[in-house]
Scaffold this active site. Structure first.
Site, PDB file in Angstrom:
ATOM      1  N   GLU A  64       0.826  -1.207   0.000  1.00  0.00           N
ATOM      2  CA  GLU A  64       0.000   0.000   0.000  1.00  0.00           C
ATOM      3  C   GLU A  64       0.864   1.263   0.000  1.00  0.00           C
ATOM      4  OE1 GLU A  64      -3.546   1.937   2.800  1.00  0.00           O
ATOM      5  OE2 GLU A  64      -2.219   0.416   3.636  1.00  0.00           O
TER       6      GLU A  64
ATOM      7  N   LYS B  41      -9.452   2.621  -2.046  1.00  0.00           N
ATOM      8  CA  LYS B  41      -9.741   2.126  -0.699  1.00  0.00           C
ATOM      9  C   LYS B  41     -11.067   2.672  -0.168  1.00  0.00           C
ATOM     10  CE  LYS B  41      -7.227   1.579   3.696  1.00  0.00           C
ATOM     11  NZ  LYS B  41      -5.954   1.932   4.370  1.00  0.00           N
TER      12      LYS B  41
ATOM     13  N   CYS C 152      -5.542  -2.969   2.957  1.00  0.00           N
ATOM     14  CA  CYS C 152      -5.258  -2.858   4.384  1.00  0.00           C
ATOM     15  C   CYS C 152      -6.496  -2.957   5.276  1.00  0.00           C
ATOM     16  CB  CYS C 152      -4.460  -1.577   4.636  1.00  0.00           C
ATOM     17  SG  CYS C 152      -3.465  -1.608   6.147  1.00  0.00           S
TER      18      CYS C 152
END
Length: 259
Positions: free
Chosen positions: A41, A110, A144
């Site tokens: 990431e 995200k 994540c």
């Protein structure tokens, strides 16, 4: 399918240095002839959030051209982790996926922003799923904090995704959560989990490393240590289909009652 995970120590706020490091690591990984590889990431900037307005990649175009060229040069499918991508509406934390020909075949921003690291103050959340096809296999990209939301993961596997590709900057202090959540996501979704974390530290955090590949039974096929490493493993997609027939959880779901 052979997959390489590039567990990189990211240079804080220095895209030029990080592009050079990734080019070197992809060249090194290509020697093992993987079918695809994945990056962590925010690998171009790290969590230098306060300066993203200056150092984020305008609409991801620099990263797209850079990864497209490498995918084509080495004939490797590349899940390009995620990068800070500057849009008209703000900066997103975005993953780009390229096939062996260097064509963009997937894009995901995200969805869940992590307040404990102030992401909500500097980033705009995504609004769409991370599904993409990789050589005929339906896959999903997640980033994540997304792995803490099983309903979001299931939204992808319920549509048939067989591999979850996860890019992260997960801290060492919660390493036990990283391992437990990834194993759980693999078991409950009967899919492969390919999770690439970063190594090293930044001014505020020490990161866990421990990138890994997990099979649909929740068995860890390979796992990195805490430092920089290129982790490579092989997966057999027939195993996903066999397990989904053996224990038919998707057929036995009753989503009409879940609300």
């Amino acid at each position: 399918m052979r997959i390489s995970l590039i567990q990189l120590d990211i240079a804080f706020g220095n895209p030029t240095m990080n592009y050079a490091a990734v080019a070197h690591k992809i060249c090194e990984a290509a020697a093992t002839a993987p079918d695809c590889l994945i990056l962590p990431e925010l690998w171009t900037t790290g969590y230098d959030l306060t300066r993203l307005g200056d150092i984020a990649d305008p609409e991801g175009e620099i990263t797209k051209a850079f990864i497209s060229s490498l995918a084509k040069q080495y004939s490797i499918n590349i899940i390009a982790g995620s990068v800070a991508s500057r849009q008209a509406s703000g900066v997103t934390n975005s993953m780009f996926v390229f096939n062996r020909s260097g064509e963009l075949v997937g894009e995901y921003s995200k969805l869940h922003l992590f307040r404990l690291m102030d992401e909500h103050l500097y980033l705009q959340p995504g609004e769409a799923k991370g599904l993409f096809l990789l050589e005929g296999t339906l896959c999903a990209g997640l980033i994540c904090y997304d792995i803490r939301f099983p309903e979001w993961v299931r939204a992808h596997t319920a549509q048939g995704a067989e591999i979850l590709f996860i890019s992260a900057e997960w801290p060492l202090s919660r390493l036990s959560h990283w391992r437990a959540l990834l194993i759980s996501r693999a078991i409950e979704n009967q899919c492969y989990v390919v999770a690439c974390n970063r190594a090293g530290s930044d001014p505020a955090n020490i990161f866990a490393g421990h990138s890994m590949i997990i099979d649909p039974w929740g068995e860890i096929l390979c796992e990195a240590s805490e430092g920089e490493e290129i982790l490579t493993g092989d997966i057999d997609l027939h195993k996903v289909r066999e397990i989904r027939v053996q224990i038919p959880i998707f057929a036995d779901r009753r989503p009409e009652l879940y609300d």
